[in-house]
Write an enzyme that holds these catalytic residues in place. Structure first.
Site, mmCIF file in Angstrom:
data_model
loop_
_atom_site.group_PDB
_atom_site.id
_atom_site.type_symbol
_atom_site.label_atom_id
_atom_site.label_comp_id
_atom_site.label_asym_id
_atom_site.label_seq_id
_atom_site.Cartn_x
_atom_site.Cartn_y
_atom_site.Cartn_z
ATOM 1 N N GLU A 41 0.823 -1.217 0.000
ATOM 2 C CA GLU A 41 0.000 0.000 0.000
ATOM 3 C C GLU A 41 0.853 1.261 0.000
ATOM 4 O O GLU A 41 0.522 2.245 -0.663
ATOM 5 C CB GLU A 41 -0.939 0.000 1.208
ATOM 6 C CG GLU A 41 -2.007 -1.085 1.179
ATOM 7 C CD GLU A 41 -2.968 -0.941 0.014
ATOM 8 O OE1 GLU A 41 -3.060 0.165 -0.560
ATOM 9 O OE2 GLU A 41 -3.632 -1.940 -0.322
ATOM 10 N N TYR A 122 -7.294 5.488 4.285
ATOM 11 C CA TYR A 122 -7.376 4.440 3.260
ATOM 12 C C TYR A 122 -6.440 3.277 3.568
ATOM 13 O O TYR A 122 -6.844 2.111 3.546
ATOM 14 C CB TYR A 122 -7.042 5.005 1.876
ATOM 15 C CG TYR A 122 -6.673 3.909 0.910
ATOM 16 C CD1 TYR A 122 -7.655 3.084 0.363
ATOM 17 C CD2 TYR A 122 -5.341 3.651 0.595
ATOM 18 C CE1 TYR A 122 -7.322 2.039 -0.489
ATOM 19 C CE2 TYR A 122 -5.002 2.613 -0.252
ATOM 20 C CZ TYR A 122 -5.997 1.811 -0.794
ATOM 21 O OH TYR A 122 -5.665 0.778 -1.616
ATOM 22 N N ASP A 140 -10.363 4.738 -2.161
ATOM 23 C CA ASP A 140 -9.269 5.309 -2.946
ATOM 24 C C ASP A 140 -9.834 5.928 -4.215
ATOM 25 O O ASP A 140 -11.053 6.059 -4.369
ATOM 26 C CB ASP A 140 -8.212 4.238 -3.261
ATOM 27 C CG ASP A 140 -8.716 3.179 -4.236
ATOM 28 O OD1 ASP A 140 -9.942 3.135 -4.514
ATOM 29 O OD2 ASP A 140 -7.886 2.388 -4.724
#
Length: 360
Positions: A41, A122, A140
């Site tokens: 991520e 997120y 996102d």
């Protein structure tokens, strides 16, 4: 699979697409290790999957555990990150790895994940759902786009009202029994079907309920209220060679290239294309008089998200060590491959190495 009954048709269609048509394969999909999920991520923030994939695989190979990453020297981590950009992510990566390693375990709740450096709502939701199966919806760019188009919502996604609205909508739609699967499905759907440009509307299983499609507003959604302002910068680098070595320094200022290495830099607010007379004049200004100008490299442009850069290099061999450059280190040309440069400068390293070798 035997599909359960979903009251919300959006969820039903989305998960059905995920099971039957989603062919998007990535090494972190289905991963349960919070370290690898977090790593993927962070790498994918502001980075396309196609580019981030190779970096992810190199990081996992070099640092298979968060303890391995935490114990690695900063220079080694930066070198591995070299070329990926947005280097604040790398600084946060190092800091968070050491914090988690010191704790002895990865935080396992959304709230504690949010406390990690570089982890926002997120990323915390992604780790919480993918690693721990917790019911937190990811929001996102892909999710904003899918929800905005499907529900015909024109509230700007970058406004306070919009962020709240879409977060509430995403949470309401989250399929609680399988949050990880649902989150992956909606992100993949946005990346494959409901793309920013030329979305595959004719093959979209959500087409007949999609308000944007029905009203001909697909190209108009989602809406952003802020217009990106591009800053133009001109960088003129002087690559000083001395006794077969290259003069390099680490950039310490708090900007996007902090901790990376560079050559002597003069930054300008306007274009000043380097010519031989101008180079000589600038060298005299920094008290360098005994030198040989080996080459002036033509302008090179680089477009960043918020910046447009024009870079030009002059390669100069000095015959005595300039006192005005005491903060620079002398690096063997072969060792330049071991230190991290900004992407733009990295592209010139092989040429500089070759020039030093030929210049003797």
């Amino acid at each position: 699979m035997n599909k359960p009954y979903f009251q919300n048709e959006f969820i039903y269609k989305l998960l059905d697409w995920h099971d039957s048509e989603n062919k998007r394969t990535m090494p972190w999909k289905g991963e349960k290790d919070p370290y690898k999920i977090w790593l993927s991520e962070i790498i994918l923030q502001q980075t396309r999957v196609a580019q981030g994939l190779a970096y992810y695989e190199r990081f996992v190979s070099a640092f298979p555990t968060i303890q391995a990453l935490a114990s690695a020297p900063d220079t080694e981590v930066y070198k591995l990150w070299e070329g990926l950009g947005y280097y604040s992510r790398c600084r946060n990566l190092i800091a968070t790895a050491r914090e988690v390693a010191a704790q002895g375990h990865f935080p396992s709740s959304y709230e504690t994940l949010l406390q990690l450096k570089g982890v926002g709502p997120y990323t915390a939701a992604a780790i919480a759902s993918f690693a721990f199966g917790l019911p937190h919806a990811v929001v996102d760019g892909n999710v904003y786009r899918v929800l905005s188009r499907y529900f015909g919502e024109s509230v700007p996604i970058d406004s306070t009202k919009g962020k709240q609205l879409f977060n509430e909508l995403a949470t309401k739609l989250l399929y609680q029994p399988e949050p990880a699967k649902y989150n992956q499905a909606i992100m993949d759907f946005g990346a494959i079907v409901c793309t920013p440009q030329q979305p595959a509307c004719e093959a979209c299983p959500l087409q007949y309920r999609c308000i944007a499609y029905q009203k001909g507003k697909v190209d108009l959604l989602p809406v952003k209220e802020k217009v990106m302002v591009i800053k133009h910068r001109w960088f003129y680098y002087f690559v000083f060679l001395y006794q077969g070595h290259v003069m390099v320094r680490q950039r310490l200022g708090k900007d996007i290239w902090q901790n990376l290495h560079e050559f002597y830099l003069i930054e300008s607010s306007k274009r000043q294309q380097l010519t031989r007379p101008q180079v000589i004049k600038l060298l005299h200004q920094i008290e360098i008089k005994d030198f040989s100008l080996l080459e002036i490299i033509q302008e090179h442009k680089q477009q960043l998200t918020h910046q447009s850069l024009v870079i030009q290099l002059a390669i100069v061999r000095v015959h005595e060590h300039p006192k005005t450059l005491n903060e620079f280190s002398l690096i063997d040309p072969g060792k330049m491959d071991d230190i991290a440069f900004p992407k733009t400068l990295k592209a010139f390293v092989p040429h500089i190495q070759s020039l030093v070798q030929s210049a003797g």
